[in-house]
Enzyme design. Sequence first.
Site, PDB file in Angstrom:
ATOM      1  N   ASN A   1       0.829  -1.208   0.000  1.00 24.48           N
ATOM      2  CA  ASN A   1       0.000   0.000   0.000  1.00 24.48           C
ATOM      3  C   ASN A   1       0.859   1.252   0.000  1.00 24.48           C
ATOM      4  O   ASN A   1       1.929   1.287   0.599  1.00 24.48           O
ATOM      5  CB  ASN A   1      -0.929   0.001   1.207  1.00 24.48           C
TER       6      ASN A   1
ATOM      7  N   HIS B   1       5.741  -0.621  -2.856  1.00 24.35           N
ATOM      8  CA  HIS B   1       5.265   0.164  -4.002  1.00 24.35           C
ATOM      9  C   HIS B   1       5.335   1.662  -3.766  1.00 24.35           C
ATOM     10  O   HIS B   1       4.668   2.429  -4.454  1.00 24.35           O
ATOM     11  CB  HIS B   1       3.841  -0.271  -4.382  1.00 24.35           C
TER      12      HIS B   1
ATOM     13  N   CYS C   1      12.227  13.111  -8.030  1.00 25.37           N
ATOM     14  CA  CYS C   1      12.618  13.835  -9.231  1.00 25.37           C
ATOM     15  C   CYS C   1      12.784  12.844 -10.390  1.00 25.37           C
ATOM     16  O   CYS C   1      13.376  11.770 -10.204  1.00 25.37           O
ATOM     17  CB  CYS C   1      13.933  14.570  -8.960  1.00 25.37           C
TER      18      CYS C   1
ATOM     19  N   CYS D   1      17.367  20.143  -8.508  1.00 24.75           N
ATOM     20  CA  CYS D   1      17.828  20.370  -9.891  1.00 24.75           C
ATOM     21  C   CYS D   1      16.798  21.085 -10.772  1.00 24.75           C
ATOM     22  O   CYS D   1      17.104  21.434 -11.913  1.00 24.75           O
ATOM     23  CB  CYS D   1      18.242  19.044 -10.544  1.00 24.75           C
TER      24      CYS D   1
ATOM     25  N   THR E   1      -4.632  -9.050   0.320  1.00 25.64           N
ATOM     26  CA  THR E   1      -4.056  -8.874  -1.022  1.00 25.64           C
ATOM     27  C   THR E   1      -4.616  -9.932  -1.966  1.00 25.64           C
ATOM     28  O   THR E   1      -4.840 -11.077  -1.554  1.00 25.64           O
ATOM     29  CB  THR E   1      -2.518  -8.906  -1.015  1.00 25.64           C
TER      30      THR E   1
HETATM   31  C1  BJW Z   1      -9.978  -7.597   2.239  1.00 24.62           C
HETATM   32  C2  BJW Z   1     -10.891  -6.744   2.770  1.00 24.62           C
HETATM   33  C3  BJW Z   1     -10.870  -6.654   4.156  1.00 24.62           C
HETATM   34  C4  BJW Z   1     -11.180  -6.636   0.686  1.00 24.62           C
HETATM   35  N1  BJW Z   1     -10.003  -7.359   4.864  1.00 24.62           N
HETATM   36  N2  BJW Z   1      -9.114  -8.297   2.942  1.00 24.62           N
HETATM   37  C5  BJW Z   1       5.703 -12.394 -12.605  1.00 24.62           C
HETATM   38  C6  BJW Z   1       4.641 -12.926 -13.281  1.00 24.62           C
HETATM   39  C7  BJW Z   1       3.797 -12.119 -14.049  1.00 24.62           C
HETATM   40  C8  BJW Z   1       3.986 -10.747 -14.138  1.00 24.62           C
HETATM   41  C9  BJW Z   1       5.027 -10.213 -13.449  1.00 24.62           C
HETATM   42  C10 BJW Z   1       5.877 -11.031 -12.700  1.00 24.62           C
HETATM   43  N3  BJW Z   1       6.807 -10.237 -12.126  1.00 24.62           N
HETATM   44  C11 BJW Z   1       6.560  -8.959 -12.477  1.00 24.62           C
HETATM   45  C12 BJW Z   1       5.487  -8.914 -13.296  1.00 24.62           C
HETATM   46  C13 BJW Z   1       4.875  -7.693 -13.907  1.00 24.62           C
HETATM   47  C14 BJW Z   1       3.976  -6.929 -12.957  1.00 24.62           C
HETATM   48  C15 BJW Z   1       2.858  -7.830 -12.441  1.00 24.62           C
HETATM   49  O1  BJW Z   1       2.892  -8.358 -11.350  1.00 24.62           O
HETATM   50  N4  BJW Z   1       1.818  -8.009 -13.240  1.00 24.62           N
HETATM   51  C16 BJW Z   1       0.701  -8.865 -12.844  1.00 24.62           C
HETATM   52  C17 BJW Z   1      -0.564  -8.015 -12.617  1.00 24.62           C
HETATM   53  C18 BJW Z   1       0.483  -9.893 -13.926  1.00 24.62           C
HETATM   54  N5  BJW Z   1       4.756  -6.370 -11.870  1.00 24.62           N
HETATM   55  C19 BJW Z   1       5.387  -5.211 -11.994  1.00 24.62           C
HETATM   56  O2  BJW Z   1       5.350  -4.547 -13.022  1.00 24.62           O
HETATM   57  C20 BJW Z   1       6.187  -4.762 -10.799  1.00 24.62           C
HETATM   58  N6  BJW Z   1       7.498  -4.416 -11.208  1.00 24.62           N
HETATM   59  C21 BJW Z   1       8.430  -5.338 -11.470  1.00 24.62           C
HETATM   60  O3  BJW Z   1       8.227  -6.518 -11.312  1.00 24.62           O
HETATM   61  O4  BJW Z   1       9.620  -4.805 -11.900  1.00 24.62           O
HETATM   62  C22 BJW Z   1      10.532  -5.670 -12.562  1.00 24.62           C
HETATM   63  C23 BJW Z   1      10.020  -5.791 -13.982  1.00 24.62           C
HETATM   64  C24 BJW Z   1       9.928  -4.666 -14.751  1.00 24.62           C
HETATM   65  C25 BJW Z   1       9.457  -4.782 -16.047  1.00 24.62           C
HETATM   66  C26 BJW Z   1       9.068  -6.033 -16.547  1.00 24.62           C
HETATM   67  C27 BJW Z   1       9.152  -7.164 -15.723  1.00 24.62           C
HETATM   68  C28 BJW Z   1       9.643  -7.037 -14.439  1.00 24.62           C
HETATM   69  C29 BJW Z   1       5.608  -3.480 -10.209  1.00 24.62           C
HETATM   70  C30 BJW Z   1       4.267  -3.681  -9.636  1.00 24.62           C
HETATM   71  C31 BJW Z   1       3.718  -2.323  -9.194  1.00 24.62           C
HETATM   72  C32 BJW Z   1       2.275  -2.414  -8.756  1.00 24.62           C
HETATM   73  N7  BJW Z   1       1.757  -1.101  -8.654  1.00 24.62           N
HETATM   74  C33 BJW Z   1       0.396  -0.914  -8.184  1.00 24.62           C
HETATM   75  C34 BJW Z   1       0.027   0.565  -8.319  1.00 24.62           C
HETATM   76  C35 BJW Z   1       0.731   1.441  -7.263  1.00 24.62           C
HETATM   77  C36 BJW Z   1       0.440   2.868  -7.440  1.00 24.62           C
HETATM   78  C37 BJW Z   1      -1.035   3.183  -7.361  1.00 24.62           C
HETATM   79  O5  BJW Z   1      -1.635   2.977  -6.296  1.00 24.62           O
HETATM   80  O6  BJW Z   1      -1.593   3.653  -8.341  1.00 24.62           O
HETATM   81  O7  BJW Z   1       0.302  -1.349  -6.815  1.00 24.62           O
HETATM   82  S1  BJW Z   1      -0.797  -1.954  -8.997  1.00 24.62           S
HETATM   83  C38 BJW Z   1      -1.799  -2.243  -7.606  1.00 24.62           C
HETATM   84  O8  BJW Z   1      -1.810  -3.669  -7.306  1.00 24.62           O
HETATM   85  C39 BJW Z   1      -1.074  -1.553  -6.430  1.00 24.62           C
HETATM   86  C40 BJW Z   1      -1.171  -2.605  -5.361  1.00 24.62           C
HETATM   87  O9  BJW Z   1      -0.162  -2.404  -4.382  1.00 24.62           O
HETATM   88  C41 BJW Z   1      -1.028  -3.892  -6.120  1.00 24.62           C
HETATM   89  C42 BJW Z   1      -1.530  -5.094  -5.406  1.00 24.62           C
HETATM   90  O10 BJW Z   1      -2.902  -4.996  -5.164  1.00 24.62           O
HETATM   91  P1  BJW Z   1      -3.487  -5.623  -3.830  1.00 24.62           P
HETATM   92  O11 BJW Z   1      -2.929  -4.945  -2.665  1.00 24.62           O
HETATM   93  O12 BJW Z   1      -3.358  -7.082  -3.872  1.00 24.62           O
HETATM   94  O13 BJW Z   1      -5.026  -5.146  -3.900  1.00 24.62           O
HETATM   95  P2  BJW Z   1      -6.242  -5.764  -4.720  1.00 24.62           P
HETATM   96  O14 BJW Z   1      -7.241  -4.687  -4.869  1.00 24.62           O
HETATM   97  O15 BJW Z   1      -5.791  -6.478  -5.915  1.00 24.62           O
HETATM   98  O16 BJW Z   1      -6.854  -6.875  -3.726  1.00 24.62           O
HETATM   99  C43 BJW Z   1      -7.507  -6.516  -2.522  1.00 24.62           C
HETATM  100  C44 BJW Z   1      -7.721  -7.803  -1.731  1.00 24.62           C
HETATM  101  O17 BJW Z   1      -8.233  -7.432  -0.453  1.00 24.62           O
HETATM  102  C45 BJW Z   1      -8.762  -8.748  -2.352  1.00 24.62           C
HETATM  103  O18 BJW Z   1      -8.245 -10.076  -2.301  1.00 24.62           O
HETATM  104  C46 BJW Z   1      -9.982  -8.627  -1.446  1.00 24.62           C
HETATM  105  O19 BJW Z   1     -10.720  -9.831  -1.319  1.00 24.62           O
HETATM  106  C47 BJW Z   1      -9.320  -8.275  -0.138  1.00 24.62           C
HETATM  107  N8  BJW Z   1     -10.150  -7.521   0.795  1.00 24.62           N
HETATM  108  N9  BJW Z   1     -11.615  -6.157   1.708  1.00 24.62           N
HETATM  109  C48 BJW Z   1      -9.124  -8.186   4.184  1.00 24.62           C
HETATM  110  N10 BJW Z   1     -11.765  -5.825   4.776  1.00 24.62           N
END
Ligand code: BJW
Length: 263
Positions: free
Chosen positions: A109, A126, A134, A156, A194
């Site tokens: 988060n 993240h 910058c 800068c 997550t």
């Molecule tokens: C509850 C609840 C309650 C509801 N109690 N629970 C390997 C395989 C495939 C792809 C990749 C891989 N490695 C890397 C990749 C590429 C990519 C990726 O993962 N893509 C997949 C989607 C396929 N990853 C990246 O690009 C990452 N970088 C990287 O790996 O760099 C090296 C690289 C570069 C280039 C090419 C390849 C490698 C960076 C990832 C950055 C993610 N950024 C975001 C946005 C941040 C900024 C913003 O906020 O705008 O981060 S995306 C978004 O998803 C955000 C979150 O942190 C992230 C995860 O989401 P999260 O936290 O899981 O939330 P939700 O909404 O998905 O789920 C909520 C959950 O809560 C649900 O399960 C509900 O049921 C539950 N819930 N209420 C408890 N009360």
Amino acid sequence: MQFETEPSISDKLRRRFLNSKRVLVLTGAGVSAESGVPTFRGGGNSAVWKGMPFEVISSAQVVEQDLPAVWEWFDYRRDLLQVLNPNPAHNEIATWQDRFSEFTLVTQNIDGLHHKAGSREVIELHGSLWRVRCVSCYARFEILSSRPRADACPDCGDPVRPDVVLFGEILPAGAFEQAAAAAANCELCFVIGTSGLVYPAAGLPEIAHVAGAFVCEVNPEKTPLSALCDELLMGRAGEVLPLLSRLGSDSRTTTGRVATRTS
Ligand code: BJW
């Protein structure tokens, strides 16, 4: 989904919770849901901004092509967050840093609510909505709510962007490595709120599992990580986590609805 009964906590988890020294917690958007922060993949339109899904507006490509639009999106979210507060899940996790001798909190988060609840040394995989960086010299600056946000780097003069990790961008130097080392070393790992879809963060529970840790997921829904977990506490984090801290003072296990796998 409504949860009318408390999830039960197995004896195995109870023993681990009471006796573990090395504990890792990985959180995602769901831990902040009860504070009013929209999740990314929770359905509805909350993650759509002016017709653009978040995968588009929160992508490295848009930063390059339209930085003002990115700022509009992040300023809007910061304004929403300004008035939101940590919920019982954040507060509970904050108490765990003093309960376990080696405690690591890793979050995906960017909302800063773990800090607001009193958690120290949070690994923010993240980045943070409360910092800018910058685009040229990578200097980082806090955004103070008392002042307008800077548009240019004080060092800068080049433009600044939100200090967050967008799709296709690399994580802050050392952050994943530090989290992975803690995952490989922990005895008990909690995966809270997550969807387990975004890597490399989603790889941490597997590292812990392979290293022999007991892995417990807290989520109202099953996720792709559920299969590797030793225990699923299916419910909202703000309701489930406070049950764990009560374990110390209550020798009984609670009963009710839960999906539990023993290992
Ligand atoms: C509850 C609840 C309650 C509801 N109690 N629970 C390997 C395989 C495939 C792809 C990749 C891989 N490695 C890397 C990749 C590429 C990519 C990726 O993962 N893509 C997949 C989607 C396929 N990853 C990246 O690009 C990452 N970088 C990287 O790996 O760099 C090296 C690289 C570069 C280039 C090419 C390849 C490698 C960076 C990832 C950055 C993610 N950024 C975001 C946005 C941040 C900024 C913003 O906020 O705008 O981060 S995306 C978004 O998803 C955000 C979150 O942190 C992230 C995860 O989401 P999260 O936290 O899981 O939330 P939700 O909404 O998905 O789920 C909520 C959950 O809560 C649900 O399960 C509900 O049921 C539950 N819930 N209420 C408890 N009360």
